[in-house]
Design a protein around this motif. Structure first.
Motif, PDB file in Angstrom:
ATOM      1  N   SER A   1      50.402  98.519  97.781  1.00  0.00           N
ATOM      2  CA  SER A   1      51.204  98.044  96.872  1.00  0.00           C
ATOM      3  C   SER A   1      52.333  98.106  97.477  1.00  0.00           C
ATOM      4  CB  SER A   1      50.799  97.824  95.609  1.00  0.00           C
ATOM      5  OG  SER A   1      51.335  99.725  95.019  1.00  0.00           O
ATOM      6  N   ASP A   2      53.532  98.815  98.407  1.00  0.00           N
ATOM      7  CA  ASP A   2      54.174  99.470  98.277  1.00  0.00           C
ATOM      8  C   ASP A   2      54.582  99.451 100.042  1.00  0.00           C
ATOM      9  OD1 ASP A   2      57.311  99.405  98.940  1.00  0.00           O
ATOM     10  OD2 ASP A   2      57.200 101.476  97.261  1.00  0.00           O
ATOM     11  N   PRO A   3      55.195  98.410 100.706  1.00  0.00           N
ATOM     12  CA  PRO A   3      55.011  98.271 102.269  1.00  0.00           C
ATOM     13  C   PRO A   3      55.814  99.633 102.836  1.00  0.00           C
ATOM     14  CG  PRO A   3      55.870  96.370 101.349  1.00  0.00           C
ATOM     15  CD  PRO A   3      55.304  97.097  99.878  1.00  0.00           C
ATOM     16  N   GLY A   4      56.750  99.665 102.108  1.00  0.00           N
ATOM     17  CA  GLY A   4      57.987 100.838 102.728  1.00  0.00           C
ATOM     18  C   GLY A   4      56.793 102.180 102.687  1.00  0.00           C
ATOM     19  N   LEU A   5      56.322 102.618 101.471  1.00  0.00           N
ATOM     20  CA  LEU A   5      56.073 103.802 102.073  1.00  0.00           C
ATOM     21  C   LEU A   5      55.070 104.343 103.197  1.00  0.00           C
ATOM     22  CD1 LEU A   5      54.542 103.949  98.219  1.00  0.00           C
ATOM     23  CD2 LEU A   5      56.791 104.815  98.996  1.00  0.00           C
ATOM     24  N   VAL A   6      55.449 105.212 103.525  1.00  0.00           N
ATOM     25  CA  VAL A   6      55.016 106.359 104.943  1.00  0.00           C
ATOM     26  C   VAL A   6      53.318 106.435 103.578  1.00  0.00           C
ATOM     27  CG1 VAL A   6      55.141 108.188 105.770  1.00  0.00           C
ATOM     28  CG2 VAL A   6      56.752 106.833 106.314  1.00  0.00           C
ATOM     29  N   ALA A   7      53.319 107.229 102.843  1.00  0.00           N
ATOM     30  CA  ALA A   7      52.398 107.731 102.717  1.00  0.00           C
ATOM     31  C   ALA A   7      52.226 108.198 101.373  1.00  0.00           C
ATOM     32  CB  ALA A   7      52.268 109.429 102.901  1.00  0.00           C
ATOM     33  N   VAL A   8      51.022 108.568  99.787  1.00  0.00           N
ATOM     34  CA  VAL A   8      50.958 109.213  98.953  1.00  0.00           C
ATOM     35  C   VAL A   8      49.938 109.307  98.754  1.00  0.00           C
ATOM     36  CG1 VAL A   8      51.427 106.455  97.447  1.00  0.00           C
ATOM     37  CG2 VAL A   8      49.417 106.734  98.811  1.00  0.00           C
ATOM     38  N   PHE A   9      50.399 110.774  97.576  1.00  0.00           N
ATOM     39  CA  PHE A   9      48.616 111.833  97.331  1.00  0.00           C
ATOM     40  C   PHE A   9      49.179 112.053  95.582  1.00  0.00           C
ATOM     41  CE2 PHE A   9      53.587 113.265  98.237  1.00  0.00           C
ATOM     42  CZ  PHE A   9      54.555 113.916  97.058  1.00  0.00           C
ATOM     43  N   GLY A  10      47.770 112.978  95.804  1.00  0.00           N
ATOM     44  CA  GLY A  10      47.687 113.402  94.431  1.00  0.00           C
ATOM     45  C   GLY A  10      47.591 114.768  94.531  1.00  0.00           C
ATOM     46  N   ASP A  11      47.183 114.833  92.835  1.00  0.00           N
ATOM     47  CA  ASP A  11      46.785 116.019  92.634  1.00  0.00           C
ATOM     48  C   ASP A  11      46.050 116.725  93.037  1.00  0.00           C
ATOM     49  OD1 ASP A  11      49.627 115.263  91.441  1.00  0.00           O
ATOM     50  OD2 ASP A  11      48.289 115.365  88.913  1.00  0.00           O
ATOM     51  N   SER A  12      45.607 118.396  92.833  1.00  0.00           N
ATOM     52  CA  SER A  12      44.150 118.695  93.372  1.00  0.00           C
ATOM     53  C   SER A  12      44.114 119.530  92.042  1.00  0.00           C
ATOM     54  CB  SER A  12      44.927 119.802  95.143  1.00  0.00           C
ATOM     55  OG  SER A  12      45.749 118.301  95.839  1.00  0.00           O
ATOM     56  N   ILE A  13      42.984 119.431  92.256  1.00  0.00           N
ATOM     57  CA  ILE A  13      42.361 120.881  91.167  1.00  0.00           C
ATOM     58  C   ILE A  13      41.478 121.705  92.097  1.00  0.00           C
ATOM     59  CG2 ILE A  13      39.823 120.951  89.768  1.00  0.00           C
ATOM     60  CD1 ILE A  13      40.852 117.736  88.422  1.00  0.00           C
ATOM     61  N   LEU A  14      41.503 123.483  92.095  1.00  0.00           N
ATOM     62  CA  LEU A  14      41.066 123.957  92.519  1.00  0.00           C
ATOM     63  C   LEU A  14      39.781 124.826  92.159  1.00  0.00           C
ATOM     64  CD1 LEU A  14      44.254 124.316  93.204  1.00  0.00           C
ATOM     65  CD2 LEU A  14      44.028 126.337  93.630  1.00  0.00           C
ATOM     66  N   PHE A  15      39.364 124.642  92.818  1.00  0.00           N
ATOM     67  CA  PHE A  15      37.407 125.359  92.569  1.00  0.00           C
ATOM     68  C   PHE A  15      36.839 126.370  93.615  1.00  0.00           C
ATOM     69  CE2 PHE A  15      36.001 122.455  95.266  1.00  0.00           C
ATOM     70  CZ  PHE A  15      35.115 122.394  95.823  1.00  0.00           C
ATOM     71  N   SER A  16      36.279 127.693  93.220  1.00  0.00           N
ATOM     72  CA  SER A  16      35.757 128.373  93.919  1.00  0.00           C
ATOM     73  C   SER A  16      34.089 127.837  94.078  1.00  0.00           C
ATOM     74  CB  SER A  16      35.460 129.627  93.025  1.00  0.00           C
ATOM     75  OG  SER A  16      34.132 129.119  91.952  1.00  0.00           O
ATOM     76  N   ASP A  17      33.987 128.937  95.369  1.00  0.00           N
ATOM     77  CA  ASP A  17      32.634 128.290  96.205  1.00  0.00           C
ATOM     78  C   ASP A  17      31.430 128.111  95.138  1.00  0.00           C
ATOM     79  OD1 ASP A  17      32.160 127.388  98.549  1.00  0.00           O
ATOM     80  OD2 ASP A  17      31.018 129.767  99.649  1.00  0.00           O
ATOM     81  N   GLN A  18      31.934 129.261  94.239  1.00  0.00           N
ATOM     82  CA  GLN A  18      30.401 128.778  93.495  1.00  0.00           C
ATOM     83  C   GLN A  18      30.841 127.487  91.989  1.00  0.00           C
ATOM     84  OE1 GLN A  18      32.806 131.749  93.552  1.00  0.00           O
ATOM     85  NE2 GLN A  18      31.133 131.912  94.849  1.00  0.00           N
ATOM     86  N   GLY A  19      31.953 126.942  92.705  1.00  0.00           N
ATOM     87  CA  GLY A  19      32.027 125.642  91.279  1.00  0.00           C
ATOM     88  C   GLY A  19      32.434 125.775  90.202  1.00  0.00           C
ATOM     89  N   GLN A  20      33.236 126.791  90.122  1.00  0.00           N
ATOM     90  CA  GLN A  20      34.506 126.715  88.796  1.00  0.00           C
ATOM     91  C   GLN A  20      35.380 126.766  89.398  1.00  0.00           C
ATOM     92  OE1 GLN A  20      33.392 131.835  88.725  1.00  0.00           O
ATOM     93  NE2 GLN A  20      31.678 130.913  87.479  1.00  0.00           N
ATOM     94  N   GLN A  21      36.273 125.652  88.249  1.00  0.00           N
ATOM     95  CA  GLN A  21      37.017 125.215  88.352  1.00  0.00           C
ATOM     96  C   GLN A  21      38.512 126.262  87.523  1.00  0.00           C
ATOM     97  OE1 GLN A  21      38.523 121.821  86.188  1.00  0.00           O
ATOM     98  NE2 GLN A  21      39.810 122.298  85.964  1.00  0.00           N
TER      99      GLN A  21
END
Length: 286
Positions: free
Chosen positions: A151-171
């Motif tokens: 929607s904005d041709p001037g942008l090089v990149a966009v990024f969202g937020d991250s949720i961290l979780f363990s290898d056991q699946g726990q956030q």
């Protein structure tokens, strides 16, 4: 009781509306979920948009790799999946050869930057997202990021937020992207990595202009690329979670130089060994 406000917000982010149905869950003023959506909810209808390429490089993580790929195939935005097998010695090659609908590159082990460069040559999309073989995209991630970037041709990149979780699946944590205006990101990235790589959608033309990943870096190749991209134009945050970052004790590095993240001192020393000379070069150039 009235779903119209919720539907308006969803459509602003390019997500499907509620179909004028009664919502199956609600949040109170304290952010507490009062009822949960039924099983099977969350499947998104296909949408139209420019092709996006998702690049996954892998080495000896067959189990996690299958989960990473599944998180991409579940996306409803048009996408190309490229997987580079960097000389794995486990069952990775067999797993990949049995999959359909993905492009696979098998190559001798040379480290992540060399695998990324091999994959970038096959990118056909107008934007590219680099997803690690041990992480996951949230449903609708490409939809949200794609609408924001295109929607904005001037942008090089966009990024969202991250949720961290363990290898056991726990956030266990939430990592927001930098909430700086796009024009300030050039300076901000000199001080810190703005977000997780897997939460970032990069315009392919900018990726090409930034050049290939630096083969000197066994770790920190993502920060190096952010430094170069930030010099090309604005990058902006989308304040929604799009990415699941897995924390585990698996080995890092390439075949000839592997170490565990569970030894913080060694992990930091190895990181700095590779990153310091390259980052100094980038910072002085910027």
């Amino acid at each position: 009781s009235d779903p119209s406000a919720c539907e308006q917000v969803l459509r602003q982010f390019g997500l499907p509306g509620l179909g004028h149905a009664q919502p199956e869950g609600s949040l109170d003023r304290g952010g507490i979920l009062r009822s949960q959506a039924p099983a099977g909810a969350g499947l998104l209808s296909p949408v139209e948009g420019p092709l996006v390429s998702v690049l996954i490089c892998t080495y000896n993580r067959a189990r996690m790799l299958k989960e990473a790929i599944a998180s991409v195939t579940a996306q409803n935005w048009p996408h190309q999946i490229i997987v580079v097998n960097d000389g794995s010695t486990d069952e990775t090659e067999r797993v990949l050869d049995a999959m359909e609908g993905i492009e696979v590159i098998h190559k001798p082990n040379g480290g992540k930057p060399s695998a990324l460069n091999a994959g970038l040559k096959r990118v056909a999309g107008e934007a590219v997202l680099v997803l690690d073989d041990d992480d996951l995209l949230l449903p609708g991630a490409l939809n949200v990021l794609g609408h924001a970037l295109f929607s904005d041709p001037g942008l090089v990149a966009v990024f969202g937020d991250s949720i961290l979780f363990s290898d056991q699946g726990q956030q266990y944590g939430y990592r927001a992207g930098l909430r700086y205006p796009g024009e300030l990101m050039r300076t901000a990235v000199l001080q810190q990595i703005p977000c997780a790589t897997g939460a970032t959608l990069i315009r392919t033309s900018a990726q090409r202009q930034a050049g290939e990943y630096d083969l000197r870096l066994k770790r920190g190749e993502d920060m190096d690329m952010f430094l170069r991209l930030s010099q090309l134009g604005p990058m902006e945050s989308v304040p929604l979670p799009t990415f699941l970052l897995r924390d585990h004790s698996g080995l890092r590095g390439s075949r000839g130089d592997r170490w565990s993240k569970e030894a913080p001192g060694e992990n930091l020393n190895r990181y700095l060994h590779y990153a310091r000379p390259v980052f100094r070069e980038r910072w002085l150039a910027a």
